[in-house]
Design a protein around this motif. Structure first.
Motif, PDB file in Angstrom:
ATOM      1  N   LEU A  32     -14.948  29.198   8.489  1.00  0.00           N
ATOM      2  CA  LEU A  32     -16.234  28.569   8.815  1.00  0.00           C
ATOM      3  C   LEU A  32     -17.347  29.594   8.651  1.00  0.00           C
ATOM      4  CD1 LEU A  32     -17.767  26.135   9.999  1.00  0.00           C
ATOM      5  CD2 LEU A  32     -17.180  26.959  12.277  1.00  0.00           C
ATOM      6  N   GLU A  33     -18.386  29.179   7.929  1.00  0.00           N
ATOM      7  CA  GLU A  33     -19.516  30.081   7.688  1.00  0.00           C
ATOM      8  C   GLU A  33     -20.815  29.312   7.910  1.00  0.00           C
ATOM      9  OE1 GLU A  33     -19.812  31.342   3.611  1.00  0.00           O
ATOM     10  OE2 GLU A  33     -21.055  33.070   4.119  1.00  0.00           O
ATOM     11  N   ARG A  34     -21.753  29.906   8.651  1.00  0.00           N
ATOM     12  CA  ARG A  34     -23.052  29.238   8.835  1.00  0.00           C
ATOM     13  C   ARG A  34     -24.011  29.727   7.757  1.00  0.00           C
ATOM     14  NH1 ARG A  34     -25.464  28.643  14.674  1.00  0.00           N
ATOM     15  NH2 ARG A  34     -25.936  30.856  14.564  1.00  0.00           N
ATOM     16  N   MET A  35     -24.570  28.772   7.019  1.00  0.00           N
ATOM     17  CA  MET A  35     -25.422  29.108   5.874  1.00  0.00           C
ATOM     18  C   MET A  35     -26.909  29.103   6.228  1.00  0.00           C
ATOM     19  SD  MET A  35     -22.893  29.347   3.982  1.00  0.00           S
ATOM     20  CE  MET A  35     -23.786  29.876   2.531  1.00  0.00           C
ATOM     21  N   ALA A  36     -27.296  28.294   7.207  1.00  0.00           N
ATOM     22  CA  ALA A  36     -28.727  28.169   7.512  1.00  0.00           C
ATOM     23  C   ALA A  36     -28.924  27.669   8.936  1.00  0.00           C
ATOM     24  CB  ALA A  36     -29.391  27.208   6.532  1.00  0.00           C
ATOM     25  N   VAL A  37     -30.037  28.082   9.521  1.00  0.00           N
ATOM     26  CA  VAL A  37     -30.478  27.551  10.815  1.00  0.00           C
ATOM     27  C   VAL A  37     -31.954  27.225  10.651  1.00  0.00           C
ATOM     28  CG1 VAL A  37     -30.921  28.053  13.248  1.00  0.00           C
ATOM     29  CG2 VAL A  37     -28.849  28.939  12.160  1.00  0.00           C
ATOM     30  N   GLY A  38     -32.301  25.939  10.714  1.00  0.00           N
ATOM     31  CA  GLY A  38     -33.697  25.552  10.505  1.00  0.00           C
ATOM     32  C   GLY A  38     -34.206  26.145   9.204  1.00  0.00           C
ATOM     33  N   PRO A  39     -35.337  26.854   9.256  1.00  0.00           N
ATOM     34  CA  PRO A  39     -35.916  27.389   8.019  1.00  0.00           C
ATOM     35  C   PRO A  39     -35.228  28.670   7.525  1.00  0.00           C
ATOM     36  CG  PRO A  39     -37.317  27.933   9.893  1.00  0.00           C
ATOM     37  CD  PRO A  39     -36.190  27.094  10.439  1.00  0.00           C
ATOM     38  N   LEU A  40     -34.287  29.206   8.289  1.00  0.00           N
ATOM     39  CA  LEU A  40     -33.672  30.496   7.928  1.00  0.00           C
ATOM     40  C   LEU A  40     -32.433  30.286   7.070  1.00  0.00           C
ATOM     41  CD1 LEU A  40     -33.845  32.066  11.488  1.00  0.00           C
ATOM     42  CD2 LEU A  40     -35.504  32.302   9.623  1.00  0.00           C
ATOM     43  N   LYS A  41     -32.360  31.045   5.966  1.00  0.00           N
ATOM     44  CA  LYS A  41     -31.220  30.892   5.044  1.00  0.00           C
ATOM     45  C   LYS A  41     -30.460  32.213   4.953  1.00  0.00           C
ATOM     46  CE  LYS A  41     -32.884  26.871   3.250  1.00  0.00           C
ATOM     47  NZ  LYS A  41     -33.605  26.578   4.495  1.00  0.00           N
ATOM     48  N   LEU A  42     -29.146  32.109   4.801  1.00  0.00           N
ATOM     49  CA  LEU A  42     -28.324  33.314   4.657  1.00  0.00           C
ATOM     50  C   LEU A  42     -28.633  34.008   3.333  1.00  0.00           C
ATOM     51  CD1 LEU A  42     -26.177  34.792   6.232  1.00  0.00           C
ATOM     52  CD2 LEU A  42     -24.446  33.465   5.016  1.00  0.00           C
ATOM     53  N   GLY A  43     -28.841  33.219   2.275  1.00  0.00           N
ATOM     54  CA  GLY A  43     -29.169  33.779   0.957  1.00  0.00           C
ATOM     55  C   GLY A  43     -28.084  34.730   0.486  1.00  0.00           C
ATOM     56  N   THR A  44     -28.501  35.888  -0.026  1.00  0.00           N
ATOM     57  CA  THR A  44     -27.544  36.818  -0.630  1.00  0.00           C
ATOM     58  C   THR A  44     -27.119  37.922   0.344  1.00  0.00           C
ATOM     59  OG1 THR A  44     -29.406  38.080  -1.467  1.00  0.00           O
ATOM     60  CG2 THR A  44     -28.409  36.487  -2.977  1.00  0.00           C
ATOM     61  N   LEU A  45     -27.483  37.760   1.602  1.00  0.00           N
ATOM     62  CA  LEU A  45     -27.141  38.781   2.601  1.00  0.00           C
ATOM     63  C   LEU A  45     -25.613  38.951   2.662  1.00  0.00           C
ATOM     64  CD1 LEU A  45     -29.011  40.328   4.538  1.00  0.00           C
ATOM     65  CD2 LEU A  45     -28.539  38.585   6.263  1.00  0.00           C
ATOM     66  N   LYS A  46     -25.143  40.194   2.575  1.00  0.00           N
ATOM     67  CA  LYS A  46     -23.693  40.429   2.601  1.00  0.00           C
ATOM     68  C   LYS A  46     -23.191  40.497   4.041  1.00  0.00           C
ATOM     69  CE  LYS A  46     -23.296  42.908  -1.750  1.00  0.00           C
ATOM     70  NZ  LYS A  46     -24.685  43.324  -2.059  1.00  0.00           N
ATOM     71  N   LEU A  47     -21.901  40.298   4.212  1.00  0.00           N
ATOM     72  CA  LEU A  47     -21.296  40.374   5.555  1.00  0.00           C
ATOM     73  C   LEU A  47     -21.659  41.698   6.225  1.00  0.00           C
ATOM     74  CD1 LEU A  47     -17.621  39.058   5.198  1.00  0.00           C
ATOM     75  CD2 LEU A  47     -19.486  38.032   6.528  1.00  0.00           C
TER      76      LEU A  47
END
Ligand code: URA
Length: 251
Positions: free
Chosen positions: A207-222
């Motif tokens: 399970l991975e969270r990709m976004a919260v509201g306007p915030l996106k994970l994008g290319t951020l690495k672990l």
């Protein structure tokens, strides 16, 4: 040299209340300065060194707000402190001169977007159930759920704590016969995605969270973190403003 200012002015500049409302909050005993209730008028504080709390939330001037987005790796607890000394998400953050805390929670084995701030109102704007902020997850489940099961996820699943609210669900693909699903929910119940998937007979494998509201994970690495972009920050501020306006209406 320390620059002192009146407590009510500080609260007004921090966007908590007008000066007059701030005086009322002070009289009502809702303001702590360095852990002590302050009820007298005209108290001077030093915004650099004094810790001001309103109803248990740390207050800082706008210039001192900090926001960080972390890509949480599995294996780190979402807590500020673990009494057993296990690794926590705080171990992954840069040393800060303000106290950041995680907004919401991800399970130990969940990865993805975790937001941190010292802005209590922003935290509330993102987490309060009334504000219905969308959380986007990518989840690999065991096996391949059919159309009907995906439809059930979207329309509502009866869990032990009640029916889940409508969700957006899309089958994104499969790996070794195990489906990859994108699901967007507006609630934040404990282990919600895992319980929803188990209840349709397809337990979560990852399970991975990709976004919260306007915030996106994008290319951020672990394990990496970043500040929100200007566009993300502008959307966050809009969200917070809505919450402040709603609070004002109730005063
Ligand atoms: N749902 C879960 O089951 N776990 C998480 O960490 C987040 C959402």
């Amino acid at each position: 040299m320390a620059l002192k200012m009146r407590l009510n002015k500080f609260l007004a500049e921090a966007g908590i209340a007008s000066r007059r409302q701030a005086d009322r909050f002070i009289q009502e005993g809702r303001i702590l300065v360095n852990d002590l209730v302050v009820k007298e008028m005209g108290v001077q504080i030093d915004p650099q060194t004094d810790q001001i709390m309103v109803d248990g939330h740390l207050v800082v001037l706008p210039g001192q707000w900090e926001y960080l987005i972390l890509n949480k790796p599995p294996g780190f607890l979402t807590t500020v402190h673990d009494p057993f000394g296990r690794p926590t998400v705080m171990n992954l953050l840069p040393p800060a001169n303000t106290r950041l805390y995680p907004v919401g929670r991800l399970d130990l084995d969940t990865s993805g977007l975790l937001f941190f701030t010292n802005d209590g109102e922003m935290a509330l704007a993102l987490t309060h159930p009334r504000h219905l902020v969308e959380k986007t997850y990518r989840v690999q489940v065991s096996g391949m759920p059919d159309e009907q099961k995906l439809q059930n996820l979207a329309s509502g699943i009866l869990l032990e704590d009640g029916l889940t609210a409508p969700a957006k669900v899309a089958l994104e693909g499969a790996e070794n016969g195990n489906a990859m699903i994108k699901i967007i929910i507006r609630e934040g119940r404990k282990r919600q995605i895992k319980r929803m998937m188990s209840s349709i007979g397809h337990p979560v494998m990852s399970l991975e969270r990709m976004a919260v509201g306007p915030l996106k994970l994008g290319t951020l690495k672990l394990g990496e973190y970043r500040r929100p972009t200007e566009a993300e920050l502008a959307d966050l501020m809009k969200l917070k403003l809505q919450v402040q306006e709603n609070a004002q209406k109730k005063l």
